[in-house]
Motif scaffolding. Structure first.
Motif, PDB file in Angstrom:
ATOM      1  N   ILE A 182       0.856  -1.173   0.000  1.00 49.54           N
ATOM      2  CA  ILE A 182       0.000   0.000   0.000  1.00 49.54           C
ATOM      3  C   ILE A 182       0.903   1.238   0.000  1.00 49.54           C
ATOM      4  O   ILE A 182       1.795   1.369   0.859  1.00 49.54           O
ATOM      5  N   ASP A 184       1.114   5.663  -0.850  1.00 50.86           N
ATOM      6  CA  ASP A 184       0.380   6.934  -0.909  1.00 50.86           C
ATOM      7  C   ASP A 184       1.316   7.996  -1.497  1.00 50.86           C
ATOM      8  O   ASP A 184       2.294   8.399  -0.839  1.00 50.86           O
ATOM      9  N   LEU A 189       3.307   2.731   2.539  1.00 50.84           N
ATOM     10  CA  LEU A 189       2.707   2.695   3.874  1.00 50.84           C
ATOM     11  C   LEU A 189       2.814   1.309   4.512  1.00 50.84           C
ATOM     12  O   LEU A 189       2.998   1.190   5.722  1.00 50.84           O
ATOM     13  N   TYR A 200      -4.920  -4.527   8.044  1.00 48.99           N
ATOM     14  CA  TYR A 200      -4.195  -3.255   8.012  1.00 48.99           C
ATOM     15  C   TYR A 200      -5.189  -2.143   7.732  1.00 48.99           C
ATOM     16  O   TYR A 200      -5.985  -2.226   6.787  1.00 48.99           O
ATOM     17  N   GLN A 201      -5.164  -1.107   8.579  1.00 46.64           N
ATOM     18  CA  GLN A 201      -6.060   0.027   8.402  1.00 46.64           C
ATOM     19  C   GLN A 201      -5.320   1.159   7.710  1.00 46.64           C
ATOM     20  O   GLN A 201      -4.255   1.582   8.161  1.00 46.64           O
ATOM     21  N   VAL A 202      -5.902   1.611   6.613  1.00 45.17           N
ATOM     22  CA  VAL A 202      -5.307   2.707   5.865  1.00 45.17           C
ATOM     23  C   VAL A 202      -5.420   3.982   6.702  1.00 45.17           C
ATOM     24  O   VAL A 202      -6.518   4.305   7.189  1.00 45.17           O
ATOM     25  N   ALA A 206      -4.193   9.529   4.537  1.00 46.18           N
ATOM     26  CA  ALA A 206      -3.715   9.213   3.189  1.00 46.18           C
ATOM     27  C   ALA A 206      -4.599   9.899   2.158  1.00 46.18           C
ATOM     28  O   ALA A 206      -5.824   9.815   2.222  1.00 46.18           O
ATOM     29  N   PRO A 209      -4.287   6.677  -1.501  1.00 50.90           N
ATOM     30  CA  PRO A 209      -3.699   5.362  -1.237  1.00 50.90           C
ATOM     31  C   PRO A 209      -3.993   4.387  -2.379  1.00 50.90           C
ATOM     32  O   PRO A 209      -5.107   4.340  -2.912  1.00 50.90           O
ATOM     33  N   LEU A 211      -3.318   0.206  -3.861  1.00 47.26           N
ATOM     34  CA  LEU A 211      -3.082  -1.173  -3.422  1.00 47.26           C
ATOM     35  C   LEU A 211      -2.518  -1.984  -4.569  1.00 47.26           C
ATOM     36  O   LEU A 211      -2.993  -1.895  -5.712  1.00 47.26           O
ATOM     37  N   LEU A 243      -7.708   2.989  -2.855  1.00 47.48           N
ATOM     38  CA  LEU A 243      -8.282   2.623  -1.574  1.00 47.48           C
ATOM     39  C   LEU A 243      -9.112   3.742  -0.966  1.00 47.48           C
ATOM     40  O   LEU A 243      -9.417   3.713   0.235  1.00 47.48           O
TER      41      LEU A 243
END
Length: 272
Positions: A182, A184, A189, A200-202, A206, A209, A211, A243
């Motif tokens: 991921i 940004d 990240l 995993y929490q974005v 961001a 973002p 993926l 994302l």
């Protein structure tokens, strides 16, 4: 004269039954259990106590059953007892088919009559309930308003589904081992393997973002409480998937443009 002499010398029915019983080794209780004749009647037969016996027909039947148990001739015992009790000779066929029974055990007439009346009441009540159910059924059907039929409308294509409102954090979790990266705006990240149950929490900060996933079918992406559509076909590496919540809920689309980082300033290759 000979017949009268023989009749006078012949033991009574009670004595013959008692002697035969004792020779067989039976007690009166044994005879009562085998023939189902009450013990008091067997005692009255042996002692010739006619006043304690029921009607001659019953008594003769008891004596014949007793005689059959101890090995005496049933018909002979029956005829002799009839003579001793002073009864009249009846048709043999009727007597032979007589089954002894205890009158004291017979069901009272009032009880039989009550049982018949109870059965009739139950049958009548059941018939009345059945007829009432049948008669009420069409009335209920008639009171129902007819169901209006929907007018026939030409089939039209449903409008395209609108993307669900996207609110909340974006969380990427794995249902099977999956490699993801991921980024940004060119900054990484997260990069690595997600094991089943890991997520995993974005970061909410961001701005764009993206993926890249080696196994998109192993990923589950949540936008708040909503599950986002798959980000790519199974078995294919997926890159540049936005994302952002709105893009995720819209479903797979053309990959977002990659924002390349600004090239670094040229450096002099010669050390000073």
């Amino acid at each position: 004269m000979d017949e009268e002499f023989e009749a006078a010398e012949l033991p009574s029915v009670g004595e013959r039954l008692r002697v035969a019983r004792e020779e067989k080794g039976y007690s009166l209780e044994d005879i009562a259990a085998e023939t189902r004749i009450p013990l008091r009647h067997l005692e009255s037969l042996e002692t010739a106590d006619w006043d304690r016996l029921p009607a001659p027909t019953y008594s003769i039947g008891f004596a014949k059953s007793y005689a059959g148990k101890v090995g005496l001739d049933r018909a002979e015992i029956g005829e002799q007892l009839r003579s001793e009790m002073g009864g009249q000779r009846t048709d043999n066929s009727t007597v032979e088919h007589f089954e002894p029974a205890d009158p004291a055990r017979a069901m009272p007439k009032w009880l039989v009559f009550s049982a018949i009346v109870a059965v009739l009441v139950i049958v009548l009540a059941f018939t009345w309930i059945s007829n009432r159910s049948v008669s009420e059924e069409p009335v209920a059907t008639a009171n129902q308003a007819p169901t209006p039929q929907a007018p026939t409308v030409a089939a039209t294509a449903p409008p395209p589904a609108q993307p669900a409102a996207a609110q909340g954090p974006v969380v990427v979790s794995a249902t099977a081992p999956a490699w993801i990266r991921i980024t940004d705006q060119g900054n990484t990240l997260f990069e690595g393997m997600l094991q089943p149950g890991q997520n995993y929490q974005v970061p909410p900060t961001a701005r764009a973002p993206l993926l890249r996933a080696g196994a998109p079918e192993a990923l589950k992406i949540m936008v708040g409480q909503a599950v986002a559509p798959p980000v790519g076909p199974a078995g294919q590496v997926t890159s540049n998937v936005s994302l952002l919540p709105t893009d995720l809920m819209r479903g797979p689309a053309a990959p977002a443009p990659v924002q390349q980082p600004a090239p670094p300033a040229p450096q002099n290759s010669l050390a000073q």
